[in-house]
Scaffold this motif. Structure first.
Motif, mmCIF file in Angstrom:
data_model
loop_
_atom_site.group_PDB
_atom_site.id
_atom_site.type_symbol
_atom_site.label_atom_id
_atom_site.label_comp_id
_atom_site.label_asym_id
_atom_site.label_seq_id
_atom_site.Cartn_x
_atom_site.Cartn_y
_atom_site.Cartn_z
ATOM 1 N N GLU A 147 40.295 46.433 38.456
ATOM 2 C CA GLU A 147 41.070 47.036 39.538
ATOM 3 C C GLU A 147 40.494 46.671 40.903
ATOM 4 O O GLU A 147 41.231 46.317 41.834
ATOM 5 N N SER A 148 39.162 46.715 41.016
ATOM 6 C CA SER A 148 38.575 46.514 42.350
ATOM 7 C C SER A 148 38.346 45.047 42.675
ATOM 8 O O SER A 148 38.365 44.658 43.838
ATOM 9 N N LYS A 149 38.130 44.202 41.665
ATOM 10 C CA LYS A 149 37.746 42.822 41.952
ATOM 11 C C LYS A 149 38.824 41.794 41.602
ATOM 12 O O LYS A 149 38.876 40.733 42.204
ATOM 13 N N TYR B 66 36.396 47.524 37.200
ATOM 14 C CA TYR B 66 36.067 46.202 37.720
ATOM 15 C C TYR B 66 37.335 45.398 37.981
ATOM 16 O O TYR B 66 37.498 44.789 39.043
ATOM 17 N N ASN C 123 29.424 41.099 42.395
ATOM 18 C CA ASN C 123 30.696 41.068 41.662
ATOM 19 C C ASN C 123 30.737 42.170 40.616
ATOM 20 O O ASN C 123 31.707 42.920 40.515
ATOM 21 N N LYS C 124 29.682 42.253 39.818
ATOM 22 C CA LYS C 124 29.676 43.225 38.735
ATOM 23 C C LYS C 124 29.718 44.658 39.265
ATOM 24 O O LYS C 124 30.369 45.527 38.689
ATOM 25 N N GLY D 201 31.223 45.566 41.735
ATOM 26 C CA GLY D 201 32.597 45.833 42.135
ATOM 27 C C GLY D 201 32.852 45.676 43.626
ATOM 28 O O GLY D 201 33.897 46.110 44.118
ATOM 29 N N VAL D 202 31.899 45.056 44.344
ATOM 30 C CA VAL D 202 32.122 44.831 45.781
ATOM 31 C C VAL D 202 32.443 43.361 46.018
ATOM 32 O O VAL D 202 32.191 42.512 45.164
ATOM 33 N N ASP D 203 33.008 43.057 47.166
ATOM 34 C CA ASP D 203 33.285 41.671 47.499
ATOM 35 C C ASP D 203 31.983 40.935 47.794
ATOM 36 O O ASP D 203 30.988 41.543 48.192
ATOM 37 N N LYS E 3 34.112 51.128 47.343
ATOM 38 C CA LYS E 3 33.508 49.814 47.093
ATOM 39 C C LYS E 3 34.273 48.699 47.810
ATOM 40 O O LYS E 3 33.699 47.661 48.132
ATOM 41 N N ARG E 4 35.553 48.923 48.050
ATOM 42 C CA ARG E 4 36.336 47.886 48.738
ATOM 43 C C ARG E 4 35.912 47.689 50.188
ATOM 44 O O ARG E 4 36.291 46.703 50.822
ATOM 45 N N ASP F 276 33.750 35.696 46.550
ATOM 46 C CA ASP F 276 35.053 35.863 47.210
ATOM 47 C C ASP F 276 35.157 34.996 48.464
ATOM 48 O O ASP F 276 36.239 34.567 48.826
ATOM 49 N N ARG G 96 42.381 42.581 40.812
ATOM 50 C CA ARG G 96 43.490 43.079 41.638
ATOM 51 C C ARG G 96 44.857 42.529 41.263
ATOM 52 O O ARG G 96 45.799 43.265 41.046
#
Lengths: 282, 282, 282, 282
Positions: free
Chosen positions: B92-94, B90, C243-244, C246-248, C225-226, C274, B96
């Protein structure tokens, strides 16, 4: 738009005033200047008053001393109704004998001992003889080591079923303009979930606090609930508690609630005071 | 009456086994004897397995080392899926960039740093520059002073809005036959109420843990959810989590649940495992 | 002050967009005009999209028909991921046989029957033969008599232990500019407390919903996921869930949240998107 | 092992007995035979008694009539303290004027009207003129259409901020040996969450109920709390409430709690009665 009132104009309509302490008469810097004069005015009109406080860390005498140190001599120990007094009464009437385990300072425990009970700090408890303890009481957030003694308390409750008394329901208290400490009420909430037991709580908004103060007032003067005003800075304790007990309530904006947020908070909680004032000294 | 099954008879019907660690493969005394042989048998039948653990206090390598010290070499770091791994992903991906504040030991923080983030222990945080911190992560119950650092964490969240990650949802963990410690999940629950924020939690029973393990398994072998068995000792994490994810579940009675209480607990919670076994080694 | 973004500028940075439905693509008056053009633009850039909706009252085909009736043909049944689909999958993989009791309309139950299970409305249940039923599923707030059938459901659960699936976690849904209805998720919350059982819930913010959609997307295109953006109007489901996972995340102000309240709500909940946009069509 | 007592031997040590009604003096089949004789014995020893009941569906007179129909004439309306009486007092002292919206039967509303307030059933409320209503009171689970009126109540609270009174905190009540109905307290709990308001509740275990009864008793006889015994069949209302109020408590096993479960429930809740008896008539 909220309608603002002058505190003294509101107060003079009543025979008895219940004051919350923190955020109403004092804050982290000390007692508000003007409180002594305000209380003298109430005295001159024959209006009785009491201070209702969620505090079990000190005896009423010690709480009163805090006011005396700031030259507010109108608040004597007889004027103070604390959640610690309710806890002490509970222990006296329901526990009666044995040794009571406490979380808090020695100072807070000393007051409990006036109920005729022996006390022992959680750190000194021997879990191997858990059956020797007759109750657990949460008094103050200071005086024990959270890293070890919270778990020790939990293990005590897992070994021995006993009444648990939370003598202060507040979960935080202010220590600076923007900073708070975690109060013993929050530790109580955590332990109650972990132990899966039902704890006994004393303090506002519970009606027992108001009932206790009301009965005190009744001994001095003939009143009905319509003659009483509860003054506080917190919707979730002072105002909802006073409303439920059936007395009129006055929110002051000198503590927890910023003036610009008052309307939003009243609408979003549904807790509606009868009056709103800037403070008790304006 | 509950129907009991032999673990190996159940296990052989599946292609992949998810094991909870504590109470299933080991307890406070160490790894159960017989675990190594049991895993060797699974290997001999070509059955894949993973260990799903709510633990963010150590890296997967360190968690695996605990097994190796007891001569269970079948559990390598690749076999371990921890809630700490999800928290690390989490971040790492959110998150950053920036500095992440942590509650836990330096050991637990070191693993978070592999996500390319700077970390700072809550004790070293400067509340005057709260805007410098990009997230808060709760890793372990050790490594900070509860008396001061829990309130400091709360004040940090009052000053600066940031994501809060609870990397282990467990609220207690056993340290002796009858004694528990309070886990970081319980501190997270308390802080979430006090801060009135929504925290992000990783760990069983949340489906993300199972999804992560399932995707790991998929890389090695072609399976559907019907090929997977979750084995655990706790209804409220392992069994309900596995059930919800859609895999079969097996409750073992070698940990949290005493055999004489199993039926009552299943009926009173409504959490129904597909199988019940004494342990994974009988 | 919040920084506002143009939706299309944000969207073009991603390979896959997850849209919430209500408040994002449509409201109680119907589908927003401009949605069809927006989706055509995404198509022209090769951006994949899915609609993630907490809805178990209709099949994906029926949900897509609602868009087709408004000439939005870009949203086919394949584009729709509903909490009802997750509930249906659960019943298929974990319940498998027997008769499932449902609260909801016949329409909602019809979809469950495609899992190969018999269904029976709560009104037709015979409490004397409660052991005949293998699961209970809460699908829709319509189709049963709340005055009698909520208590009947509770008594069914008191007589027979069975999995209970709440196929929509929403507690209210809008029916006019200022009016809401009580959704089946709220009935589920009440029944879970009264029955003292642990129910299984499907729907945002739970990560299973996002995981399901993500795996769908993976079948069509190679992503991480990014590459994914979740677009929603609700902090407590769409944004925290995204968010949880792991995506924007992108909050739009065309639904639940008024523009003037957005900053306050983000700060008071600690749920931080975001991006923030007025809507998907501006 | 629990120590069992004879009820009459316990009762004769006190000057005042508080009885819960349902499960203690009566059940779904009617008043227990022997209750009249038991009360006659208390009368002969000069022991005062009151019935404390979480019931707002009828006036004290109507509640007493239920006993008279079974030839128990010892329970007059003066002996009955109901949560409805507390709600009525609240409305009289705090609301005073205007129209009160109610959920319940006309019968329950009639009693509220004795506080000098106009009442209107939720079904007859006009949401366009929500500002005309001064309070909402939840009286009974019958008398309104749950499918439509629960949502209508929620929309009323969204339009107009007003005090909400839950006049019975019970969440279920028995209607047959194994069946229950959902009580108005459960509807109150659901609405409070959905409306995000703080409701005001009356009924055991809240101390206001006990305080009200205690003050009634004080008017007749000089007592302290040590002279009072609370007798009930429910740990979470009667026993914890009595304990907290500071009076002795007696659990009877003729209602909610089966004899074989009593010890487990006392240990698992941490709610400890001073005495345990089979019933008040043995």
């Amino acid at each position: 738009m909220l309608e603002m009132s002058s505190f003294m104009e509101v107060a003079l309509r009543y025979k008895v005033i219940f004051f919350d302490s923190y955020g109403v008469l004092r804050n982290f810097k000390g007692v508000f200047s003007g409180v002594s004069d305000m209380l003298k005015t109430l005295n001159s009109y024959g209006i009785e008053y009491f201070v209702l406080t969620n505090d079990a860390s000190r005896s009423p005498q010690q709480l009163a001393d805090k006011f005396h140190q700031r030259d507010v001599f109108e608040i004597t120990s007889k004027k103070i109704i604390s959640s610690g007094m309710l806890a002490r009464d509970y222990l006296e009437s329901k526990v009666r004998t044995g040794t009571v385990v406490y979380l808090g300072t020695e100072n807070s425990a000393h007051y409990i001992e006036t109920a005729g009970l022996k006390t022992i700090a959680i750190r000194d408890v021997d879990l191997e003889t858990a059956e020797n303890y007759s109750a657990l009481v949460l008094l103050d957030d200071e005086g024990f080591d959270w890293n070890t003694d919270i778990a020790k308390t939990l293990n005590l409750l897992r070994k021995q079923n006993m009444p648990v008394i939370v003598a202060n329901t507040d979960v935080t208290y202010p220590v600076a303009k923007h900073d708070v400490n975690v109060a013993i009420g929050a530790i109580g909430d955590m332990l109650e979930v972990l132990a899966r037991k039902t704890f006994i709580r004393f303090g506002k908004p519970d009606s027992q606090m108001f009932s206790y103060a009301y009965n005190h007032a009744l001994r001095k003067t003939k009143i009905t609930k319509r003659d009483v005003l509860m003054v506080g800075d917190t919707l979730k304790t002072d105002i909802i508690g006073g409303n439920k007990f059936g007395v009129d309530t006055c929110l002051v904006l000198s503590g927890n609630i910023q003036p610009q947020n008052a309307e939003l908070l009243i609408n979003s909680t549904g807790i509606i005071p009868d009056f709103i004032c800037d403070s008790v000294i304006t």
